[in-house]
Design a protein around this motif. Structure first.
Motif, PDB file in Angstrom:
ATOM      1  N   SER A   9       0.840  -1.197   0.000  1.00 24.06           N
ATOM      2  CA  SER A   9       0.000   0.000   0.000  1.00 24.06           C
ATOM      3  C   SER A   9       0.876   1.248   0.000  1.00 24.06           C
ATOM      4  N   TRP A  22      -8.814   7.041  -1.176  1.00 25.52           N
ATOM      5  CA  TRP A  22      -7.933   6.071  -1.840  1.00 25.52           C
ATOM      6  C   TRP A  22      -8.673   5.395  -2.997  1.00 25.52           C
ATOM      7  N   ARG A  23      -9.939   5.116  -2.796  1.00 27.89           N
ATOM      8  CA  ARG A  23     -10.717   4.475  -3.865  1.00 27.89           C
ATOM      9  C   ARG A  23     -10.843   5.404  -5.067  1.00 27.89           C
ATOM     10  N   GLY A  26      -7.675   5.353  -6.926  1.00 30.30           N
ATOM     11  CA  GLY A  26      -7.600   4.095  -7.669  1.00 30.30           C
ATOM     12  C   GLY A  26      -8.448   4.141  -8.933  1.00 30.30           C
ATOM     13  N   ASN A  27      -9.652   4.706  -8.814  1.00 32.01           N
ATOM     14  CA  ASN A  27     -10.536   4.814  -9.980  1.00 32.01           C
ATOM     15  C   ASN A  27      -9.908   5.688 -11.071  1.00 32.01           C
ATOM     16  N   TYR A  41      -3.376   1.680  -4.791  1.00 31.43           N
ATOM     17  CA  TYR A  41      -4.289   2.639  -4.168  1.00 31.43           C
ATOM     18  C   TYR A  41      -5.426   1.917  -3.432  1.00 31.43           C
ATOM     19  N   TYR A  42      -6.015   0.937  -4.092  1.00 26.72           N
ATOM     20  CA  TYR A  42      -7.118   0.201  -3.449  1.00 26.72           C
ATOM     21  C   TYR A  42      -6.620  -0.539  -2.212  1.00 26.72           C
ATOM     22  N   SER A  43      -5.402  -1.054  -2.279  1.00 25.50           N
ATOM     23  CA  SER A  43      -4.818  -1.749  -1.126  1.00 25.50           C
ATOM     24  C   SER A  43      -4.599  -0.787   0.035  1.00 25.50           C
ATOM     25  N   LEU A  62     -13.785  -1.430  -2.433  1.00 25.27           N
ATOM     26  CA  LEU A  62     -12.351  -1.501  -2.710  1.00 25.27           C
ATOM     27  C   LEU A  62     -11.946  -2.893  -3.201  1.00 25.27           C
ATOM     28  N   ARG A  63     -12.488  -3.915  -2.539  1.00 20.98           N
ATOM     29  CA  ARG A  63     -12.201  -5.285  -2.963  1.00 20.98           C
ATOM     30  C   ARG A  63     -12.721  -5.539  -4.382  1.00 20.98           C
ATOM     31  N   ASN A  65     -13.266  -3.348  -6.820  1.00 20.82           N
ATOM     32  CA  ASN A  65     -12.458  -2.633  -7.818  1.00 20.82           C
ATOM     33  C   ASN A  65     -11.092  -3.283  -7.996  1.00 20.82           C
ATOM     34  N   ARG A  66     -10.506  -3.724  -6.882  1.00 23.14           N
ATOM     35  CA  ARG A  66      -9.195  -4.359  -6.981  1.00 23.14           C
ATOM     36  C   ARG A  66      -9.309  -5.700  -7.689  1.00 23.14           C
TER      37      ARG A  66
END
Length: 279
Positions: A9, A22-23, A26-27, A41-43, A62-63, A65-66
């Motif tokens: 992370s 953070w999400r 990540g997006n 980022y998602y982590s 988050l999970r 998207n990751r």
């Protein structure tokens, strides 16, 4: 399920960001085609979720998207792990089921993908994916059955016929398999009798259901499938006390068993009245 992130992370770099922030980062990375960065980022967002008050909604998103990033990166096992966490956190989260099914499909496991989608809430996209998966899943199952031999093969052929509602043909296959078993009280032979009892039930031959179920229960008194099948056969045979006894035996193993609870509720007063009348 754990909210902890397994991937490296970036929280040391920007420790004050929230999981939602953070999400969002990540997006943006996904939109820019920077998938590895998005994973980090998602982590980091998941690390925030695990270190603060548990935030199920954020962790699920988050999970999800990751998982999609892992899928696009060809890291299907990690995509599947995140998908499983999604649906464990939120059992009605449709995207979690879709993510997992796509990962399993990419790993060449169409039957497993269909099984994963079974608990998915009604959804057009999920239905479309099931339709896409079905031909490959059926072909994989056909090849698996073809690789078998003897009673195991006949049993699996019977299972396939049963699933299609072809109960008479399934019954023939189970009987054929049972006749070819050297040991009539082996685990396989007892499973075949249980399956045959299910066919007899569908064909309303309740005496034969009870006969096969009794054979199994003489060897395995706690076999819940056999208990349920005999219970459901005894009622139309008007063996109400025996049906109630089987229902209670099922409920001792599984207090929430729906069919057994219904039988107990339906027959409890009837059996008491019959006993009172000396019938």
């Amino acid at each position: 399920p754990s909210l902890t992130a397994e991937e490296p992370s970036l929280t040391a770099e920007e420790p004050s960001l929230t999981a939602e922030e953070w999400r969002s980062k990540g997006n943006d990375a996904v939109k820019a085609g920077q998938l590895e960065e998005a994973v980090a980022y998602y982590s980091s967002g998941l690390a925030v979720c695990s270190s603060s008050q548990p935030d199920i909604e954020s962790a699920t998103l988050l999970r999800s998207n990751r998982s999609l990033c892992f899928h696009k990166l060809g890291r299907q096992e990690q995509a599947m792990e995140d998908a499983k966490c999604c649906v464990a956190l939120k059992p009605d989260f449709v995207k979690g089921y879709l993510r997992g099914a796509l990962a399993l499909k990419a790993m060449g496991q169409p039957a497993e993908a269909m099984a994963f989608l079974k608990r998915c809430p009604a959804n057009d996209e999920a239905s479309k994916l099931v339709a896409e998966l079905r031909p490959a899943a059926e072909e994989a199952e056909r090849q698996r059955i073809e690789s078998l031999s003897g009673p195991e093969k006949s049993k699996e052929e019977g299972n396939a016929l049963f699933k299609k509602g072809l109960f008479e043909k399934a019954l023939e296959k189970y009987s054929e398999a049972l006749e070819s078993c050297d040991d009539q009280i082996s685990e396989l032979a007892l499973a075949l009798r249980n399956n045959r009892a299910a066919c007899y039930h569908q064909l309303s031959d309740f005496s034969s259901v009870a006969k096969d179920a009794c054979f199994v229960l003489e060897r395995e008194p706690n076999n819940i499938k056999a208990l349920v099948r005999r219970m459901l056969a005894y009622e139309p045979l008007e063996k109400y006390e025996a049906a109630l006894a089987d229902a209670r035996a099922v409920l001792r193993q599984d207090p929430r068993h729906e069919a057994a609870n219904k039988v107990q509720h339906r027959l409890g007063n009837l059996v008491r009245d019959l006993q009172r009348c000396g019938a």
